[in-house]
Write a protein that holds these residues in place. Structure first.
Motif, short mmCIF file in Angstrom:
data_model
loop_
_atom_site.label_atom_id
_atom_site.label_comp_id
_atom_site.label_asym_id
_atom_site.label_seq_id
_atom_site.Cartn_x
_atom_site.Cartn_y
_atom_site.Cartn_z
N PHE A 1 0.83 -1.21 0.00
CA PHE A 1 0.00 0.00 0.00
C PHE A 1 0.86 1.25 0.00
CE2 PHE A 1 -1.67 3.31 2.88
CZ PHE A 1 -2.69 3.79 2.08
N LYS A 2 1.91 1.27 0.82
CA LYS A 2 2.83 2.42 0.86
C LYS A 2 3.45 2.66 -0.51
CE LYS A 2 5.94 1.40 3.66
NZ LYS A 2 7.19 1.58 4.38
N SER A 3 3.90 1.59 -1.16
CA SER A 3 4.56 1.72 -2.46
C SER A 3 3.61 2.25 -3.52
CB SER A 3 5.13 0.36 -2.89
OG SER A 3 6.03 -0.14 -1.93
N ILE A 4 2.38 1.76 -3.51
CA ILE A 4 1.39 2.21 -4.50
C ILE A 4 1.10 3.70 -4.33
CG2 ILE A 4 -1.02 1.98 -5.24
CD1 ILE A 4 -0.79 -1.01 -4.56
N VAL A 5 0.94 4.14 -3.09
CA VAL A 5 0.70 5.56 -2.83
C VAL A 5 1.89 6.40 -3.30
CG1 VAL A 5 0.39 7.29 -1.01
CG2 VAL A 5 -0.88 5.16 -0.91
N GLY A 6 3.10 5.92 -3.04
CA GLY A 6 4.30 6.65 -3.46
C GLY A 6 4.38 6.79 -4.98
N VAL A 7 4.12 5.70 -5.70
CA VAL A 7 4.16 5.74 -7.16
C VAL A 7 3.09 6.68 -7.70
CG1 VAL A 7 3.79 4.37 -9.26
CG2 VAL A 7 5.18 3.45 -7.41
N ALA A 8 1.89 6.60 -7.12
CA ALA A 8 0.79 7.47 -7.57
C ALA A 8 1.14 8.95 -7.37
CB ALA A 8 -0.49 7.11 -6.83
N LEU A 9 1.75 9.28 -6.25
CA LEU A 9 2.11 10.67 -5.98
C LEU A 9 3.21 11.15 -6.92
CD1 LEU A 9 2.04 10.79 -2.07
CD2 LEU A 9 0.50 11.96 -3.65
N VAL A 10 4.17 10.29 -7.25
CA VAL A 10 5.22 10.66 -8.19
C VAL A 10 4.62 10.95 -9.57
CG1 VAL A 10 7.20 9.79 -9.49
CG2 VAL A 10 7.13 9.53 -7.03
N LEU A 11 3.74 10.07 -10.03
CA LEU A 11 3.10 10.26 -11.33
C LEU A 11 2.27 11.54 -11.37
CD1 LEU A 11 1.97 6.59 -12.09
CD2 LEU A 11 3.92 7.81 -13.09
N LEU A 12 1.51 11.77 -10.30
CA LEU A 12 0.66 12.97 -10.23
C LEU A 12 1.51 14.24 -10.18
CD1 LEU A 12 -2.13 14.26 -9.92
CD2 LEU A 12 -1.93 13.91 -7.44
N ALA A 13 2.55 14.23 -9.33
CA ALA A 13 3.40 15.41 -9.22
C ALA A 13 4.16 15.68 -10.51
CB ALA A 13 4.39 15.22 -8.06
N ASN A 14 4.59 14.62 -11.18
CA ASN A 14 5.30 14.78 -12.45
C ASN A 14 4.38 15.38 -13.52
OD1 ASN A 14 7.93 14.01 -13.94
ND2 ASN A 14 6.34 13.14 -15.24
N LYS A 15 3.15 14.91 -13.56
CA LYS A 15 2.17 15.43 -14.51
C LYS A 15 1.87 16.91 -14.25
CE LYS A 15 -2.32 14.36 -16.58
NZ LYS A 15 -3.48 13.43 -16.58
N LEU A 16 1.71 17.27 -12.98
CA LEU A 16 1.45 18.66 -12.62
C LEU A 16 2.65 19.55 -12.97
CD1 LEU A 16 -0.34 18.25 -9.17
CD2 LEU A 16 -1.36 19.02 -11.32
N ALA A 17 3.87 19.03 -12.73
CA ALA A 17 5.07 19.81 -13.04
C ALA A 17 5.14 20.10 -14.54
CB ALA A 17 6.32 19.04 -12.59
N LYS A 18 4.85 19.11 -15.36
CA LYS A 18 4.88 19.32 -16.82
C LYS A 18 3.76 20.27 -17.26
CE LYS A 18 7.25 15.20 -18.42
NZ LYS A 18 7.23 14.07 -19.37
N LYS A 19 2.63 20.18 -16.56
CA LYS A 19 1.51 21.07 -16.90
C LYS A 19 1.88 22.53 -16.66
CE LYS A 19 -3.43 21.71 -16.03
NZ LYS A 19 -4.62 21.24 -15.28
N PHE A 20 2.71 22.78 -15.65
CA PHE A 20 3.13 24.14 -15.34
C PHE A 20 4.44 24.53 -16.01
CE2 PHE A 20 0.21 23.29 -11.80
CZ PHE A 20 -0.57 24.45 -11.85
N GLY A 21 4.86 23.74 -17.00
CA GLY A 21 6.02 24.10 -17.81
C GLY A 21 7.37 23.64 -17.31
N GLU A 22 7.41 22.79 -16.28
CA GLU A 22 8.66 22.26 -15.77
C GLU A 22 9.02 20.97 -16.49
OE1 GLU A 22 10.39 24.08 -13.85
OE2 GLU A 22 8.85 25.54 -13.35
N GLU A 23 10.26 20.53 -16.31
CA GLU A 23 10.71 19.33 -17.02
C GLU A 23 10.16 18.04 -16.43
OE1 GLU A 23 14.93 19.21 -17.37
OE2 GLU A 23 15.05 21.06 -18.53
N GLY A 24 10.10 17.95 -15.12
CA GLY A 24 9.66 16.72 -14.49
C GLY A 24 10.76 15.67 -14.47
N VAL A 25 10.42 14.52 -13.92
CA VAL A 25 11.39 13.43 -13.81
C VAL A 25 11.50 12.64 -15.10
CG1 VAL A 25 11.97 11.34 -12.51
CG2 VAL A 25 10.96 13.28 -11.32
N PHE A 26 10.37 12.44 -15.76
CA PHE A 26 10.36 11.66 -17.02
C PHE A 26 9.29 12.22 -17.94
CE2 PHE A 26 8.01 9.50 -13.64
CZ PHE A 26 6.75 9.42 -14.18
#
Length: 322
Positions: free
Chosen positions: A297-322
């Motif tokens: 459960f911890k791992s799934i939450v962590g992956v979901a937050l990384v994906l969400l934060a990366n998507k938001l970063a790209k939406k605001f014009g940042e590079e993101g992780v991938f």
């Protein structure tokens, strides 16, 4: 006939493309063989200690028995997850874990950035190197030493801080068994141990800033603080965003060793986090499947937050992780 000819030509082109790609890959491996050989120990480490153990995730869906193994243990589906989420301890674990991590995110994460900016402004190179060496040092101390030093300073009977408090005529404070300040103590320990080490990445990013930007800002009349705010910070913004995204991936992770060593009965209600719970239930009580479900459960939450934060970063014009 024409259709069959086109299909055959397409298959032929596809085969040729795959062969060309294989040859290019082999050529690249042969050309950079020493670089790949240098990376081999790291790849083997991640393969053996990170990827192969992921096979053990299957026991979260089984009533796992060490005697029966993965293949013969009874499959129970999501029953362990249902039990975990319906357990009254779940909300306590979630609250404690999130509170500790949010405190670290608010106070610990920005501090290396601030320290890096301040160190970058030092004119004396000798003074700068000396300060860096001093603030790096706690990183190399184990949590056992850090917690031992905390006990020496915070102990109610013989602690240095309480001795000073008593010297000035005030009542001693029971720091170590006070649940109201337990999270604050953990945050201060994390800052003390890792804030200096965290400046390494930001100082490296600052070193890559184009010096002409500072010259142009000085010609425009910018002082040192204005240069810091309008040149240095925007230049390292991508690094800050990437590290913030990665930090969000660990939002459900709390240093097990730190919390375990600081744990006592008086603060158990605020000290029990997912990591200590998995250890207590999984290792001490032998509930392997149930504790694996909690860890998954911890791992799934962590992956979901990384994906969400990366998507938001790209939406605001940042590079993101991938």
């Amino acid at each position: 006939m024409i259709v069959e000819g086109k299909a055959a030509l397409k298959r032929k082109n596809g085969t040729a493309t795959r062969l060309s790609g294989s040859l290019s890959l082999w050529k690249s491996l042969k050309k950079d063989k020493y670089l790949y050989l240098l990376a081999l120990p790291g790849l083997l480490y991640f393969l053996i200690f990170k990827y192969l153990p992921m096979w053990g995730i299957v026991i979260a869906f089984q009533n796992y028995s060490p005697f029966l193994g993965f293949g013969s243990s009874e499959w129970v589906g999501l029953s362990h997850f249902v039990r975990f989420f319906s357990n009254p301890d779940f909300m306590i674990l979630f609250r404690n874990t999130m509170a500790i991590n949010l405190l670290n995110l608010c106070f610990f994460f920005p501090l290396p950035i601030i320290l890096s900016l301040l160190l970058n402004e030092l004119r004396s190179e000798l003074y700068k190197r000396t300060i860096q060496s001093i603030i790096y040092l706690p990183h190399f101390l184990s949590w056992v030493i850090i917690v031992s030093l905390s006990f020496i300073m915070l102990s109610q009977s013989e602690g240095i801080i309480n001795s000073l408090i008593a010297y000035f005529g005030f009542a001693k404070i029971d720091f170590l068994t006070n649940p109201n300040i337990f999270w604050i103590i953990l945050t201060v320990q994390s800052i003390w141990k890792e804030a200096g080490w965290g400046t390494i990445i930001f100082l490296a990013a600052i070193a890559g800033v184009n010096p002409q930007l500072y010259e142009a800002s000085r010609m425009d009349g910018a002082n040192r603080i204005q240069q810091m705010l309008h040149v240095t910070l925007p230049a390292i913004r991508n690094v800050i965003v990437i590290l913030l995204i990665l930090r969000l991936g660990d939002i459900m992770e709390v240093g097990f060793e730190q919390v375990f060593l600081m744990y006592n009965g008086a603060v158990s209600n605020v000290a029990e986090v997912f990591d200590t719970y998995v250890y207590r239930v999984g290792i001490q009580q032998g509930q392997f499947s149930y504790s694996t479900a909690a860890g998954l459960f911890k791992s799934i939450v962590g992956v979901a937050l990384v994906l969400l934060a990366n998507k938001l970063a790209k939406k605001f014009g940042e590079e993101g992780v991938f």
